[in-house]
Every structure is written in structure tokens, then in C-alpha cells.
Motif scaffolding. Structure first.
Motif, PDB file in Angstrom:
ATOM      1  N   TYR A   1       0.836  -1.206   0.000  1.00 27.66           N
ATOM      2  CA  TYR A   1       0.000   0.000   0.000  1.00 27.66           C
ATOM      3  C   TYR A   1       0.871   1.256   0.000  1.00 27.66           C
ATOM      4  CZ  TYR A   1      -2.948   3.699   1.965  1.00 27.66           C
ATOM      5  OH  TYR A   1      -3.584   4.883   2.206  1.00 27.66           O
ATOM      6  N   ASN A   2       1.989   1.217   0.726  1.00 25.26           N
ATOM      7  CA  ASN A   2       2.899   2.364   0.786  1.00 25.26           C
ATOM      8  C   ASN A   2       3.830   2.436  -0.418  1.00 25.26           C
ATOM      9  OD1 ASN A   2       1.951   3.304   3.248  1.00 25.26           O
ATOM     10  ND2 ASN A   2       3.344   1.997   4.403  1.00 25.26           N
ATOM     11  N   GLU A   3       3.603   1.567  -1.403  1.00 22.45           N
ATOM     12  CA  GLU A   3       4.384   1.517  -2.632  1.00 22.45           C
ATOM     13  C   GLU A   3       5.855   1.183  -2.367  1.00 22.45           C
ATOM     14  OE1 GLU A   3       3.627   5.168  -4.706  1.00 22.45           O
ATOM     15  OE2 GLU A   3       1.485   4.742  -4.880  1.00 22.45           O
ATOM     16  N   LYS A   4       6.079   0.259  -1.425  1.00 20.07           N
ATOM     17  CA  LYS A   4       7.422  -0.253  -1.133  1.00 20.07           C
ATOM     18  C   LYS A   4       7.388  -1.783  -1.190  1.00 20.07           C
ATOM     19  CE  LYS A   4       9.014   3.830  -0.096  1.00 20.07           C
ATOM     20  NZ  LYS A   4       9.691   4.439   0.959  1.00 20.07           N
ATOM     21  N   PRO A   5       7.049  -2.355  -2.342  1.00 20.74           N
ATOM     22  CA  PRO A   5       6.912  -3.814  -2.416  1.00 20.74           C
ATOM     23  C   PRO A   5       8.225  -4.570  -2.242  1.00 20.74           C
ATOM     24  CG  PRO A   5       6.740  -2.870  -4.598  1.00 20.74           C
ATOM     25  CD  PRO A   5       6.776  -1.715  -3.620  1.00 20.74           C
ATOM     26  N   TRP A   6       9.369  -3.909  -2.344  1.00 21.42           N
ATOM     27  CA  TRP A   6      10.644  -4.584  -2.170  1.00 21.42           C
ATOM     28  C   TRP A   6      10.840  -5.055  -0.730  1.00 21.42           C
ATOM     29  CZ3 TRP A   6      13.983  -2.429   1.327  1.00 21.42           C
ATOM     30  CH2 TRP A   6      13.768  -1.091   1.664  1.00 21.42           C
ATOM     31  N   LYS A   7      10.050  -4.536   0.215  1.00 28.69           N
ATOM     32  CA  LYS A   7      10.167  -4.952   1.607  1.00 28.69           C
ATOM     33  C   LYS A   7       9.447  -6.272   1.889  1.00 28.69           C
ATOM     34  CE  LYS A   7      10.567  -0.281   3.481  1.00 28.69           C
ATOM     35  NZ  LYS A   7       9.992   0.673   4.427  1.00 28.69           N
ATOM     36  N   VAL A   8       8.525  -6.656   1.024  1.00 29.62           N
ATOM     37  CA  VAL A   8       7.721  -7.866   1.253  1.00 29.62           C
ATOM     38  C   VAL A   8       8.585  -9.132   1.302  1.00 29.62           C
ATOM     39  CG1 VAL A   8       5.825  -9.266   0.370  1.00 29.62           C
ATOM     40  CG2 VAL A   8       5.658  -6.780   0.316  1.00 29.62           C
ATOM     41  N   PRO A   9       9.539  -9.347   0.378  1.00 29.85           N
ATOM     42  CA  PRO A   9      10.373 -10.549   0.497  1.00 29.85           C
ATOM     43  C   PRO A   9      11.204 -10.586   1.777  1.00 29.85           C
ATOM     44  CG  PRO A   9      10.590  -9.600  -1.695  1.00 29.85           C
ATOM     45  CD  PRO A   9       9.799  -8.631  -0.871  1.00 29.85           C
ATOM     46  N   ILE A  10      11.598  -9.432   2.270  1.00 34.00           N
ATOM     47  CA  ILE A  10      12.358  -9.384   3.526  1.00 34.00           C
ATOM     48  C   ILE A  10      11.476  -9.848   4.682  1.00 34.00           C
ATOM     49  CG2 ILE A  10      13.538  -7.856   5.153  1.00 34.00           C
ATOM     50  CD1 ILE A  10      14.325  -6.149   2.674  1.00 34.00           C
ATOM     51  N   ILE A  11      10.241  -9.378   4.712  1.00 35.43           N
ATOM     52  CA  ILE A  11       9.308  -9.767   5.778  1.00 35.43           C
ATOM     53  C   ILE A  11       9.043 -11.265   5.725  1.00 35.43           C
ATOM     54  CG2 ILE A  11       6.934  -9.529   6.603  1.00 35.43           C
ATOM     55  CD1 ILE A  11       7.088  -6.587   5.617  1.00 35.43           C
ATOM     56  N   TYR A  12       8.695 -11.770   4.539  1.00 31.88           N
ATOM     57  CA  TYR A  12       8.391 -13.193   4.429  1.00 31.88           C
ATOM     58  C   TYR A  12       9.631 -14.064   4.591  1.00 31.88           C
ATOM     59  CZ  TYR A  12       3.531 -12.421   3.538  1.00 31.88           C
ATOM     60  OH  TYR A  12       2.216 -12.078   3.699  1.00 31.88           O
ATOM     61  N   GLY A  13      10.790 -13.551   4.221  1.00 30.07           N
ATOM     62  CA  GLY A  13      12.034 -14.279   4.481  1.00 30.07           C
ATOM     63  C   GLY A  13      12.264 -14.440   5.978  1.00 30.07           C
ATOM     64  N   GLY A  14      11.997 -13.373   6.742  1.00 31.57           N
ATOM     65  CA  GLY A  14      12.124 -13.454   8.198  1.00 31.57           C
ATOM     66  C   GLY A  14      11.112 -14.411   8.804  1.00 31.57           C
ATOM     67  N   ILE A  15       9.884 -14.365   8.305  1.00 31.41           N
ATOM     68  CA  ILE A  15       8.838 -15.254   8.838  1.00 31.41           C
ATOM     69  C   ILE A  15       9.162 -16.709   8.532  1.00 31.41           C
ATOM     70  CG2 ILE A  15       6.434 -15.940   8.559  1.00 31.41           C
ATOM     71  CD1 ILE A  15       5.768 -12.941   8.217  1.00 31.41           C
ATOM     72  N   ILE A  16       9.567 -17.005   7.307  1.00 25.37           N
ATOM     73  CA  ILE A  16       9.864 -18.391   6.914  1.00 25.37           C
ATOM     74  C   ILE A  16      11.092 -18.912   7.669  1.00 25.37           C
ATOM     75  CG2 ILE A  16      10.644 -19.825   4.977  1.00 25.37           C
ATOM     76  CD1 ILE A  16       8.771 -18.088   3.215  1.00 25.37           C
ATOM     77  N   THR A  17      12.121 -18.096   7.791  1.00 24.41           N
ATOM     78  CA  THR A  17      13.304 -18.503   8.552  1.00 24.41           C
ATOM     79  C   THR A  17      12.942 -18.787   9.996  1.00 24.41           C
ATOM     80  OG1 THR A  17      14.708 -17.174   7.102  1.00 24.41           O
ATOM     81  CG2 THR A  17      15.639 -17.825   9.221  1.00 24.41           C
TER      82      THR A  17
END
Length: 171
Positions: free
Chosen positions: A44-60
């Protein structure tokens, strides 16, 4: 004797208007989106590059929750086998006594519980990042920002002059 009172004149050339950007995002909406689906507030904030970082942290973190839980269950089972009086069951860790098994059970349970807390921290940081980014989206960052590092000399009351470095930020 008569002093003339004059109004203070201000130089209007140095004053700048602060205007909010029309593309400013709603922080409440960003927080709600990130709370419902992690990463949605960043999109929503037009920063989609942060999404893989978030999901990478969650999956790890989920991997380490599973790893620590498997080790905890293994040592817990070994402790139960050690404590039973049945000679037909084989001890999974013959080199460990009861105290060693208890220490391992406690160690892996603490690690598993800590990874649950880390999962909560990742989730909370996801929401906080969306809120902060939405708040900052309304500020205009112009090219007039400068940061200068330069030597400075200042006079001190007791010790004369003081030599140092000054950092000046110009808006």
C-alpha cells in the motif's frame, strides 16, 4: 529621550512553506493492512521490495520453531524412556544421564519459546514499518537538503577557545 518603537521585520525570503504531498498515505490503513496480511501495508505504501524481507524473516523463523520443537520433543521422549523402568526400551542418548537430559529438554524448550517471541517481534515490526512509512510518505524531500562537516572554533567562558568539528544540516 523618546525612543521609537518599531515592529520587528522578518525576512520572508528565508521562510518556506511546508506542504504535504498529495500522495500521502493513511497510516491507520497501512497498519490495518499489515496486521491482516504481513506485507500488505508495505505494498500500500508503494514499497513492495520490503515484502520478500518480511516473508524471508517469517519463513526462517518458522524453520527454527520447527527445528527447536523437534529437538525438544526428542529429548523429552528420551527423558521419559530414561525414567521408565522397562529394560526393553533403548535409551536414545546412552551417554547422557538424567540431569543431562533435563538440561537438554529445558534448553530446546527455551529456544523454541524464544523463536515464538521472535515471530511476534517480526509481526510487530512489519506493522510499525508500515505505519512509519505511511507517516513519512507525506513529507517532501527536496534537493535542498545538505549535510556539511567542517571544522569550527568556539570561544568558551573558562578555557578560551575550543576547536572541534561541526555538523550542519540545512533544510
Amino acid at each position: 529621550m523618546g525612543q521609537e518603537i518599531r515592529p520587528i521585520e522578518t525576512d520572508t525570503t528565508d521562510q518556506q512553506e511546508i506542504t504535504l504531498n498529495k500522495d500521502a498515505k493513511n497510516p491507520k490503513k497501512a497498519a490495518l493492512l499489515s496486521a491482516i496480511l504481513p506485507g500488505a501495508g508495505q505494498v500500500y505504501n508503494e514499497k513492495p521490495w520490503k515484502v520478500p524481507i518480511i516473508y524471508g524473516g517469517i519463513i526462517t523463523n518458522l524453520y527454527f520453531v520447527d527445528f527447536n520443537n523437534r529437538r525438544y520433543q526428542l529429548f523429552k521422549e528420551a527423558l521419559i524412556i530414561y525414567r521408565d523402568d522397562d529394560d526393553s526400551t533403548e535409551n536414545l542418548f546412552p551417554n547422557l544421564n538424567e540431569d543431562g537430559l533435563i538440561r537438554n529438554v529445558d534448553y530446546w524448550r527455551r529456544n523454541r519459546d524464544a523463536t515464538y517471541l521472535i515471530f511476534g517481534a517480526i509481526y510487530a515490526l512489519n506493522i510499525v514499518d508500515a505505519i512509519v512509512d505511511a507517516h513519512l510518505s507525506g513529507f517532501d524531500v527536496s534537493d535542498d537538503l545538505t549535510l556539511k562537516v567542517q571544522p569550527s572554533v568556539e570561544s568558551m567562558y573558562a578555557s578560551g577557545n575550543s576547536v572541534g568539528i561541526s555538523i550542519k544540516l540545512k533544510f
